[in-house]
Scaffold this motif. Structure first.
Motif, PDB file in Angstrom:
ATOM      1  N   ARG A  94       0.824  -1.211   0.000  1.00 50.49           N
ATOM      2  CA  ARG A  94       0.000   0.000   0.000  1.00 50.49           C
ATOM      3  C   ARG A  94       0.859   1.262   0.000  1.00 50.49           C
ATOM      4  N   LEU A  95       1.990   1.216   0.699  1.00 50.17           N
ATOM      5  CA  LEU A  95       2.865   2.388   0.738  1.00 50.17           C
ATOM      6  C   LEU A  95       3.472   2.648  -0.635  1.00 50.17           C
ATOM      7  N   VAL A  96       3.910   1.590  -1.315  1.00 45.41           N
ATOM      8  CA  VAL A  96       4.445   1.751  -2.669  1.00 45.41           C
ATOM      9  C   VAL A  96       3.371   2.315  -3.592  1.00 45.41           C
ATOM     10  N   GLU A  97       2.163   1.797  -3.502  1.00 52.96           N
ATOM     11  CA  GLU A  97       1.064   2.282  -4.334  1.00 52.96           C
ATOM     12  C   GLU A  97       0.780   3.751  -4.060  1.00 52.96           C
ATOM     13  N   GLU A  98       0.757   4.123  -2.786  1.00 52.78           N
ATOM     14  CA  GLU A  98       0.470   5.512  -2.422  1.00 52.78           C
ATOM     15  C   GLU A  98       1.574   6.445  -2.901  1.00 52.78           C
ATOM     16  N   TYR A  99       2.829   6.063  -2.664  1.00 54.45           N
ATOM     17  CA  TYR A  99       3.936   6.915  -3.068  1.00 54.45           C
ATOM     18  C   TYR A  99       4.038   7.047  -4.583  1.00 54.45           C
ATOM     19  N   ALA A 100       3.594   6.013  -5.311  1.00 56.30           N
ATOM     20  CA  ALA A 100       3.638   6.081  -6.767  1.00 56.30           C
ATOM     21  C   ALA A 100       2.777   7.225  -7.285  1.00 56.30           C
ATOM     22  N   ASP A 101       1.722   7.554  -6.545  1.00 55.51           N
ATOM     23  CA  ASP A 101       0.796   8.599  -6.980  1.00 55.51           C
ATOM     24  C   ASP A 101       0.959   9.908  -6.212  1.00 55.51           C
ATOM     25  N   SER A 102       1.881   9.946  -5.255  1.00 53.86           N
ATOM     26  CA  SER A 102       1.956  11.148  -4.412  1.00 53.86           C
ATOM     27  C   SER A 102       3.388  11.607  -4.161  1.00 53.86           C
ATOM     28  N   GLN A 103       4.230  11.464  -5.167  1.00 56.99           N
ATOM     29  CA  GLN A 103       5.610  11.932  -5.008  1.00 56.99           C
ATOM     30  C   GLN A 103       5.673  13.437  -4.766  1.00 56.99           C
ATOM     31  N   ASN A 104       4.826  14.194  -5.442  1.00 53.51           N
ATOM     32  CA  ASN A 104       4.820  15.648  -5.237  1.00 53.51           C
ATOM     33  C   ASN A 104       4.402  15.987  -3.812  1.00 53.51           C
ATOM     34  N   GLU A 105       3.340  15.333  -3.347  1.00 56.04           N
ATOM     35  CA  GLU A 105       2.866  15.593  -1.988  1.00 56.04           C
ATOM     36  C   GLU A 105       3.918  15.221  -0.950  1.00 56.04           C
ATOM     37  N   HIS A 106       4.620  14.119  -1.198  1.00 52.94           N
ATOM     38  CA  HIS A 106       5.651  13.703  -0.250  1.00 52.94           C
ATOM     39  C   HIS A 106       6.807  14.697  -0.224  1.00 52.94           C
ATOM     40  N   ARG A 107       7.161  15.218  -1.383  1.00 54.44           N
ATOM     41  CA  ARG A 107       8.241  16.210  -1.415  1.00 54.44           C
ATOM     42  C   ARG A 107       7.820  17.487  -0.701  1.00 54.44           C
ATOM     43  N   VAL A 108       6.561  17.887  -0.878  1.00 56.74           N
ATOM     44  CA  VAL A 108       6.059  19.071  -0.177  1.00 56.74           C
ATOM     45  C   VAL A 108       6.104  18.848   1.332  1.00 56.74           C
ATOM     46  N   LEU A 109       5.681  17.674   1.775  1.00 56.93           N
ATOM     47  CA  LEU A 109       5.737  17.354   3.208  1.00 56.93           C
ATOM     48  C   LEU A 109       7.167  17.435   3.719  1.00 56.93           C
ATOM     49  N   THR A 110       8.096  16.903   2.955  1.00 64.71           N
ATOM     50  CA  THR A 110       9.491  16.858   3.394  1.00 64.71           C
ATOM     51  C   THR A 110      10.140  18.232   3.399  1.00 64.71           C
ATOM     52  N   GLU A 111       9.879  19.029   2.363  1.00 59.56           N
ATOM     53  CA  GLU A 111      10.631  20.263   2.165  1.00 59.56           C
ATOM     54  C   GLU A 111       9.904  21.532   2.603  1.00 59.56           C
ATOM     55  N   ASP A 112       8.571  21.515   2.610  1.00 61.74           N
ATOM     56  CA  ASP A 112       7.831  22.758   2.858  1.00 61.74           C
ATOM     57  C   ASP A 112       7.049  22.777   4.156  1.00 61.74           C
ATOM     58  N   VAL A 113       7.118  21.693   4.934  1.00 67.29           N
ATOM     59  CA  VAL A 113       6.394  21.678   6.199  1.00 67.29           C
ATOM     60  C   VAL A 113       6.898  22.783   7.120  1.00 67.29           C
ATOM     61  N   LYS A 114       8.098  23.238   6.898  1.00 61.25           N
ATOM     62  CA  LYS A 114       8.674  24.307   7.729  1.00 61.25           C
ATOM     63  C   LYS A 114       7.915  25.623   7.605  1.00 61.25           C
ATOM     64  N   PHE A 115       7.129  25.772   6.537  1.00 61.76           N
ATOM     65  CA  PHE A 115       6.365  27.004   6.340  1.00 61.76           C
ATOM     66  C   PHE A 115       5.035  26.998   7.084  1.00 61.76           C
ATOM     67  N   LEU A 116       4.679  25.869   7.689  1.00 61.69           N
ATOM     68  CA  LEU A 116       3.437  25.813   8.455  1.00 61.69           C
ATOM     69  C   LEU A 116       3.588  26.534   9.788  1.00 61.69           C
ATOM     70  N   ASP A 117       2.481  27.093  10.258  1.00 56.43           N
ATOM     71  CA  ASP A 117       2.475  27.663  11.603  1.00 56.43           C
ATOM     72  C   ASP A 117       2.741  26.559  12.614  1.00 56.43           C
ATOM     73  N   ASP A 118       3.165  26.949  13.810  1.00 60.04           N
ATOM     74  CA  ASP A 118       3.564  25.963  14.817  1.00 60.04           C
ATOM     75  C   ASP A 118       2.480  24.921  15.067  1.00 60.04           C
ATOM     76  N   ALA A 119       1.240  25.366  15.242  1.00 60.18           N
ATOM     77  CA  ALA A 119       0.166  24.431  15.573  1.00 60.18           C
ATOM     78  C   ALA A 119      -0.113  23.471  14.418  1.00 60.18           C
ATOM     79  N   ASP A 120      -0.143  24.005  13.200  1.00 59.93           N
ATOM     80  CA  ASP A 120      -0.401  23.156  12.035  1.00 59.93           C
ATOM     81  C   ASP A 120       0.753  22.188  11.801  1.00 59.93           C
ATOM     82  N   ARG A 121       1.981  22.679  11.943  1.00 57.19           N
ATOM     83  CA  ARG A 121       3.152  21.823  11.746  1.00 57.19           C
ATOM     84  C   ARG A 121       3.163  20.694  12.779  1.00 57.19           C
ATOM     85  N   LYS A 122       2.857  21.019  14.014  1.00 49.82           N
ATOM     86  CA  LYS A 122       2.831  19.990  15.061  1.00 49.82           C
ATOM     87  C   LYS A 122       1.776  18.934  14.752  1.00 49.82           C
TER      88      LYS A 122
END
Length: 205
Positions: A94-122
């Protein structure tokens, strides 16, 4: 009484999120404008604001939606698998299937989560930690002797690294598809190299 949502409202929201994730992944959250998201989505800027009030709302939806889908994968795998080994095989597939369709979302999570406010990031990172913990519990169920050495999480992160790396070298039109490689990852993780079975490959035309 307010107007109800039209039939394609949710589909349009998902399209916008997909386009925004692709832009964020390519040029970064800070380097992307709402004008660019509107253009990529085939919408006017005014229509885009009907769905998302600003770029920050897009970032929250992309990151939180991604980790919630991963959390759902863990819950379903644990519920469906009768044994820890079956659970792990379901998790990996299931993880392989999900990542196959969500590489962009995963990169955003990895690289842009720092732009979230403290509460949202937590909130987002807490869900991500729950996903890792869910995998780690299955690892320890497979090898209870490793619990004292606290190896559940490290082994889980090694597994995630293996799966993430797939998408840097696998070609969508290559001889191996994601359906072929997911069992290989399971065999390798569960029993080592000697357990890997070669998938049946179709002849190249």
């Amino acid at each position: 009484m307010g107007r109800g949502r039209h039939a394609g409202y949710d589909d349009q929201r998902e399209l916008i999120l997909a386009q925004a994730a692709a832009l964020f992944a390519r040029t970064g959250y800070a380097g992307t404008s709402m004008n660019q998201v509107a253009e990529a989505s085939g919408l006017s800027k005014a229509t885009l604001y009907h769905y998302y009030r600003d770029k920050y709302a897009l970032l929250v939806s992309i990151t939180e939606g991604h980790v919630l889908r991963l959390q759902g994968i863990v819950g379903e795998a644990v519920a469906e698998g009768r044994t820890p080994q079956a659970q792990m095989r379901i998790l990996i597939r299931r993880l392989v299937e999900e990542y196959a369709d969500s590489q962009n979302e995963h990169r955003v999570l990895t690289e842009d989560v720092k732009f979230l406010d403290d509460a949202d990031r937590k909130r987002v990172l807490d869900i991500e930690r729950e996903v890792v913990a869910g995998f780690a519990r299955v690892v320890i169920a497979l090898r209870p002797d490793l619990e004292e050495a606290a190896l559940g999480k490290p082994l889980t992160m090694l597994l995630f690294g293996m799966i993430n790396w797939l998408f840097t070298w696998m070609k969508p039109d290559g001889a191996l598809g994601y359906d072929d490689i997911a069992p290989v990852v399971s065999d390798l993780f569960l029993a080592g190299l000697k357990a890997v079975k070669a998938p049946h490959l179709q002849a190249t035309p």
